[in-house]
Design a protein around this motif. Sequence first.
Motif, PDB file in Angstrom:
ATOM      1  N   VAL A  35      18.667   1.428 -11.467  1.00 55.02           N
ATOM      2  CA  VAL A  35      18.928   0.306 -12.374  1.00 55.02           C
ATOM      3  C   VAL A  35      19.439  -0.929 -11.641  1.00 55.02           C
ATOM      4  N   LYS A  36      19.810  -0.800 -10.387  1.00 53.92           N
ATOM      5  CA  LYS A  36      20.356  -1.921  -9.617  1.00 53.92           C
ATOM      6  C   LYS A  36      19.350  -2.425  -8.590  1.00 53.92           C
ATOM      7  N   GLN A  37      19.369  -3.723  -8.359  1.00 56.04           N
ATOM      8  CA  GLN A  37      18.460  -4.352  -7.398  1.00 56.04           C
ATOM      9  C   GLN A  37      18.740  -3.886  -5.964  1.00 56.04           C
ATOM     10  N   ASP A  38      20.016  -3.672  -5.629  1.00 51.82           N
ATOM     11  CA  ASP A  38      20.379  -3.204  -4.295  1.00 51.82           C
ATOM     12  C   ASP A  38      20.033  -1.713  -4.190  1.00 51.82           C
ATOM     13  N   LEU A  39      19.092  -1.379  -3.348  1.00 48.25           N
ATOM     14  CA  LEU A  39      18.590  -0.014  -3.254  1.00 48.25           C
ATOM     15  C   LEU A  39      19.180   0.781  -2.098  1.00 48.25           C
ATOM     16  N   SER A  40      20.199   0.243  -1.430  1.00 49.45           N
ATOM     17  CA  SER A  40      20.770   0.952  -0.281  1.00 49.45           C
ATOM     18  C   SER A  40      21.399   2.286  -0.690  1.00 49.45           C
ATOM     19  N   GLY A  41      22.047   2.330  -1.846  1.00 55.14           N
ATOM     20  CA  GLY A  41      22.634   3.579  -2.324  1.00 55.14           C
ATOM     21  C   GLY A  41      21.570   4.614  -2.641  1.00 55.14           C
ATOM     22  N   LEU A  42      20.464   4.170  -3.231  1.00 53.39           N
ATOM     23  CA  LEU A  42      19.353   5.072  -3.516  1.00 53.39           C
ATOM     24  C   LEU A  42      18.773   5.618  -2.221  1.00 53.39           C
ATOM     25  N   ASP A  64      15.376   0.160 -17.916  1.00 53.18           N
ATOM     26  CA  ASP A  64      16.591  -0.651 -18.034  1.00 53.18           C
ATOM     27  C   ASP A  64      17.030  -1.142 -16.664  1.00 53.18           C
ATOM     28  N   GLY A  65      17.874  -2.166 -16.670  1.00 51.71           N
ATOM     29  CA  GLY A  65      18.483  -2.642 -15.440  1.00 51.71           C
ATOM     30  C   GLY A  65      17.699  -3.728 -14.722  1.00 51.71           C
ATOM     31  N   ASP A  66      18.139  -4.004 -13.492  1.00 53.30           N
ATOM     32  CA  ASP A  66      17.578  -5.087 -12.679  1.00 53.30           C
ATOM     33  C   ASP A  66      16.095  -4.897 -12.360  1.00 53.30           C
ATOM     34  N   LEU A  67      15.634  -3.666 -12.301  1.00 56.30           N
ATOM     35  CA  LEU A  67      14.260  -3.381 -11.877  1.00 56.30           C
ATOM     36  C   LEU A  67      13.302  -3.157 -13.037  1.00 56.30           C
ATOM     37  N   GLY A  71       6.372  -5.982 -12.821  1.00 62.16           N
ATOM     38  CA  GLY A  71       6.385  -6.519 -11.467  1.00 62.16           C
ATOM     39  C   GLY A  71       7.726  -6.489 -10.754  1.00 62.16           C
ATOM     40  N   LYS A  72       8.797  -6.080 -11.416  1.00 59.00           N
ATOM     41  CA  LYS A  72      10.111  -6.105 -10.786  1.00 59.00           C
ATOM     42  C   LYS A  72      10.392  -4.884  -9.921  1.00 59.00           C
TER      43      LYS A  72
END
Length: 95
Positions: A35-42, A64-67, A71-72
């Motif tokens: 759900v978050k744009q920052d994917l480092s945790g994933l 849901d979320g930033d993604l 296209g996101k």
Amino acid sequence: MYHPYFRGKQYELITIRESASLFKKADFRPIIEPVKQDLSGLQKALDAIIQADARATVIVNPQDGDLSGRGKSKQLTDLLKIDFPLRRISRLGFY
């Protein structure tokens, strides 16, 4: 087999990372919807899953979320293609 559902928030990804060997032993296959744009945790969580020889499913078109939205999720699919080549990706499912 049990499939716990995670929204891919920071503390959930930490839990996945720290529990990867337990998932393997218990035959759990977490489903992760980032759900978050920052994917480092994933990325760290998936590295731990692969290192523990466990399995996970990643939703590549989150609702849901930033993604979410058309296209996101390109950043997410790029991460999975580049950082998890086919020799490692067999441990992961994508939906």
